[in-house]
Design an enzyme around this catalytic site. Structure first.
Site, PDB file in Angstrom:
ATOM      1  N   GLU A 248       6.134  -8.714  -3.274  1.00 34.67           N
ATOM      2  CA  GLU A 248       5.811  -7.318  -3.550  1.00 34.67           C
ATOM      3  C   GLU A 248       6.888  -6.488  -2.878  1.00 34.67           C
ATOM      4  OE1 GLU A 248       5.033  -3.731  -2.960  1.00 34.67           O
ATOM      5  OE2 GLU A 248       3.364  -4.362  -1.694  1.00 34.67           O
ATOM      6  N   CYS A 282       4.423   1.813  -0.595  1.00 35.15           N
ATOM      7  CA  CYS A 282       5.283   1.315  -1.673  1.00 35.15           C
ATOM      8  C   CYS A 282       4.997   1.974  -3.003  1.00 35.15           C
ATOM      9  CB  CYS A 282       5.177  -0.205  -1.783  1.00 35.15           C
ATOM     10  SG  CYS A 282       3.485  -0.785  -2.042  1.00 35.15           S
TER      11      CYS A 282
END
Length: 478
Positions: A248, A282
């Site tokens: 990720e 993020c």
């Protein structure tokens, strides 16, 4: 000065590197703790310990493994205030945000434990009589959890929960800026009676300790939350052993606002989705792409809302805390300077906040930059800080082009009432998550993944759980 050791084979160790790593308070810059640093020998011992423990751990039923996870969750809940304050001091988020993180950690792990009864296989028709064909899901073995500094506790829970319930063991490697929370999490595992070796933790710099973890022959699966550069390094190091990967990585979420949007709701969502956790999320809104027809109204309202975001002592629940690391602060300062040189106009913020409370630490004021072109630094590169550039676009097609031309593909926001554009976005936006008329959120039952350079595999939900298992096909004659 508080001192925290590493956790290997159910024991606390100083490590054989004979070094200590200082931990700084992001709000003051003061060192308040030290952690033991591990050597490559310590890494090898942690992995070998995890491999030895995995056989017995996998032999337990999923329900028995889930019971251990439930006990960890209960122990975390008992010490919620302790962990929340630890997160504030180590990472810099506000106390309210830290309390949410502890709750989210428990939520992630509880969801994983509940999946003990949802680990399924498949039965397929065989080609010959008297045969059965089925696919069985099996654990990988030793998994490595590499965590970023923005959510030091939640990222552990997000990885450890599904890894353990599916029969794997895990070696945790926290970011060197936020290792104390990981150490305290291991204390909770010990307190909850988790068998030795099922969870281990090593500290150190990623290029040394992290590389040794990923490249070890017994490592079978690696899950990383981090930058694109870190993901590329992990992928290269894991290639020798062909370890499974869940990466990720960085994101550059566009926040697209079209002329038929609910402007007030979009303004509020944009402010929260940019300045939460000082912009260190993020899936934060990294740039606003607003249609010309409403750009003036939207920008005026956004300026007023950003002006209400007040930095301050995170322990007192000010509107926004500091950046976590000095390096993050330097990067944001450099990016804003380059943006201005390229034509961007700073209308709010753009520097360290004024006042004695902000003279030390990693403080940067909530910042809004107008007149940013699509090629501007702040529009092209991940900021990961409290800076929001605004780009005017002619409409949906131009906004989609700007969004898709980037190498990132983690998330995107779209505000419009046009159902046709909804579906066009679902079909053509090159991103793992789309928020339609929705602010920043993450549900444990969803799937969190990136497209393009934003990652491989993913976390959360049933798809994330499956990422911790490999398939085994059985041809059975009876």
């Amino acid at each position: 000065m508080n001192y925290y050791r590493c956790f290997i084979d159910g024991e606390w160790t100083d490590g054989s590197a004979n070094k200590r790593l200082p931990v700084e308070d992001p709000a003051t810059g003061e060192s308040w703790a030290e952690v033991a640093v591990c050597s490559t020998d310590d890494v090898a011992r942690a992995i070998e310990t995890a491999a030895a423990a995995q056989k017995k751990w996998a032999a337990l039923t999923p329900l028995a493994r889930a019971d251990h996870i439930y006990r960890i969750c209960a122990a975390l809940a008992d010490e919620k205030d302790h962990f929340a304050r630890l997160l504030v001091r180590e990472q810099g988020k506000t106390l309210t945000e830290a309390e949410f993180e502890v709750d989210d950690t428990i939520r992630y792990m509880t969801y994983a434990a509940e999946a003990a009864r949802r680990i399924t296989g498949e039965i397929l028709p065989a080609d010959a009589p008297g045969e059965q064909l089925y696919i069985y899901r099996a654990p990988y073995g030793v998994t490595i959890g590499l965590c970023a500094y923005n959510y030091p506790l939640a990222l552990i829970g997000r990885k450890v929960g599904p890894a353990l319930v599916t029969g794997n063991t895990m070696v945790i490697k926290p970011h060197e800026a936020t290792p104390v929370t990981a150490s305290e999490f291991c204390r909770i595992c010990e307190k909850a009676g988790l068998p030795r070796g099922v969870v281990n933790m090593v500290n150190g710099v990623g290029t040394e300790v992290g590389a040794a973890l990923v490249s070890h022959p017994l490592t079978r699966m690696v899950t990383l939350t981090g930058s694109i550069r870190a993901g590329q390094g992990v992928a290269a190091a894991a290639s020798k052993n062909l370890a499974a990967l869940s990466l990720e990585l960085g994101g550059k979420a566009p926040f697209i606002v079209l002329k038929d949007a609910d402007i007030d709701a979009a303004v509020e969502a944009a402010a929260i989705a940019r300045y939460a956790n000082c912009g260190q999320v993020c899936i934060c809104a990294e740039s606003v792409l607003v249609e010309d027809a409403i750009a003036d109204e939207f920008t005026d309202k956004l300026m007023k809302r950003v002006g209400q975001v007040r930095p301050g002592n995170p322990m007192t629940n000010a509107g926004m805390g500091p950046l976590t690391t000095p390096g993050a602060l330097s990067r944001v300062e450099d990016m804003v300077a380059r943006s201005v040189a390229e034509g961007g106009e700073v209308v709010i913020g753009g520097s360290r906040p004024q006042g004695a409370a902000f003279e030390r630490g990693n403080w940067y004021a909530p910042t809004l930059v107008l007149n940013a072109a699509p090629h501007n630094t702040l529009v092209q590169e991940e900021i990961f800080g409290p800076v929001l550039p605004v780009v005017r676009v002619g409409g949906w097609d131009e906004a989609l082009t700007v969004a898709n031309d980037q190498p990132f593909g983690l998330s995107a926001y779209l505000w419009t009432r046009d159902a046709g554009i909804y579906m066009d976005a679902v079909n053509r936006m090159e991103t793992g998550t789309i928020f339609l008329n929705k602010g920043i959120v993450g549900y444990v039952q969803a799937y969190h993944n990136g497209h393009k350079l934003s990652g491989l595999g993913g976390e959360d939900g049933t798809h994330g759980l499956e990422g911790y298992m490999q398939k085994r096909t059985v041809y059975m004659k009876y």
